[in-house]
Design an enzyme around this catalytic site. Structure first.
Site, short mmCIF file in Angstrom:
data_model
loop_
_atom_site.label_atom_id
_atom_site.label_comp_id
_atom_site.label_asym_id
_atom_site.label_seq_id
_atom_site.Cartn_x
_atom_site.Cartn_y
_atom_site.Cartn_z
CD GLU A 5 -2.58 -1.07 2.69
OE1 GLU A 5 -2.61 -0.04 3.38
OE2 GLU A 5 -3.11 -2.13 3.02
CB CYS A 18 1.65 6.99 3.85
SG CYS A 18 1.96 5.73 5.08
CB CYS A 25 4.91 -6.28 9.25
SG CYS A 25 6.03 -5.58 10.48
CB CYS A 29 1.92 -4.10 16.31
SG CYS A 29 3.66 -3.66 16.25
#
Ligand code: SF4
Length: 258
Positions: A5, A18, A25, A29
């Site tokens: 993205e 961004c 990942c 988290c």
């Protein structure tokens, strides 16, 4: 097929892109959709820069933030190379003051970045308490936030280079007066700013965003303790443009789940 993205965020006098640094990942988290996808690979420096060149509005972009999918300091070599391309005279000649790289606090790579690059640093803090942070962000087991801040204090942020701390506001989790007090202790005397972020709910997560009035109170309390604090404008909630949500949708579409 793999998806990354990049989010284009136009504002009054600036337009921010961004970018992602990895596909998925490893960091897991609790509040992050990208983390739920698992790790699928590093992006090359070219693939990172290409996110800028691929969008039709690329000429308008004034700022770049490395806050998309992935932990940039888990792919340091490619991230540093991409910063070189973006900031060198022979490359795109952007000012490093217009680029911010975000990390959850991978200390050795963060140190190398601070030594080799002049770009701004943003650290995902989210709670100053050890146990709480460990339950939100497994990285706390390896690099506690106290150590991360200690490392940052070795560098000079009194000039134009900036360090900011990102703080997603979770209802009833990290938004109490005790959190304000502990934040003030942790960041005492450090030249920095805190950005409070409204939480975009993600599927199958019990976490909810704090109500606006509590976010305002939190900002005011931190400010009264001498910490420059802003509330990040929230965009993209309606198109699920929070980190990892768009690509997860694409993956599901590809698999025929919708
Ligand atoms: S918040 Fe950042 S580091 Fe944590 S899982 Fe998501 S992409 Fe990875």
């Amino acid at each position: 097929m793999k998806f990354v993205e990049a989010a284009y965020i136009p504002d009054n006098d600036r337009a921010t892109l961004c970018v992602s640094s990895q596909v998925g990942c490893k960091m897991g988290c609790l509040f992050c959709m990208t983390g739920k996808q698992g790790f699928q690979g590093n992006l090359s420096a070219g693939e990172i820069v290409n996110q800028l060149r691929s969008i039709p509005e690329w000429h308008n972009i004034s700022n770049i933030v490395y806050m998309g999918m992935g932990e940039p300091f888990d792919n340091l070599e490619n991230v540093l190379q991409s910063l070189d391309i973006l900031t060198s005279e022979w490359g795109m000649a952007m000012s490093p003051r217009r680029i911010t790289v975000s990390t959850i606090g991978v200390i050795p790579a963060m140190r190398e970045f601070l030594e080799k690059s002049q770009c701004h640093l943003a650290v995902s803090l989210h709670t100053p308490f050890d146990d709480e942070r460990r339950s939100l962000m497994p990285i706390q087991n390896v690099y506690p936030i106290e150590e991360v801040v200690k490392e940052i204090r070795k560098f000079d942020f009194s000039g134009q280079r900036r360090v900011s701390f990102e703080y997603i506001m979770f209802d009833g989790v990290n938004d109490s007066p005790q959190h304000v007090k502990e934040m003030a202790r942790l960041l005492n005397g450090l030249q920095c700013r805190v950005n409070l972020i409204r939480f975009h709910s993600i599927p199958a997560s019990p976490l909810k965003g704090s109500p606006d009035e509590r976010i305002f109170e939190f900002r005011d309390s931190l400010t009264s303790k001498g910490i420059f604090t802003t509330i990040r404008a929230s965009r993209g909630q309606d198109i699920q443009a929070a980190c990892g949500l768009l690509s997860t949708k694409e993956i599901q579409k590809n698999k025929g789940i919708s």
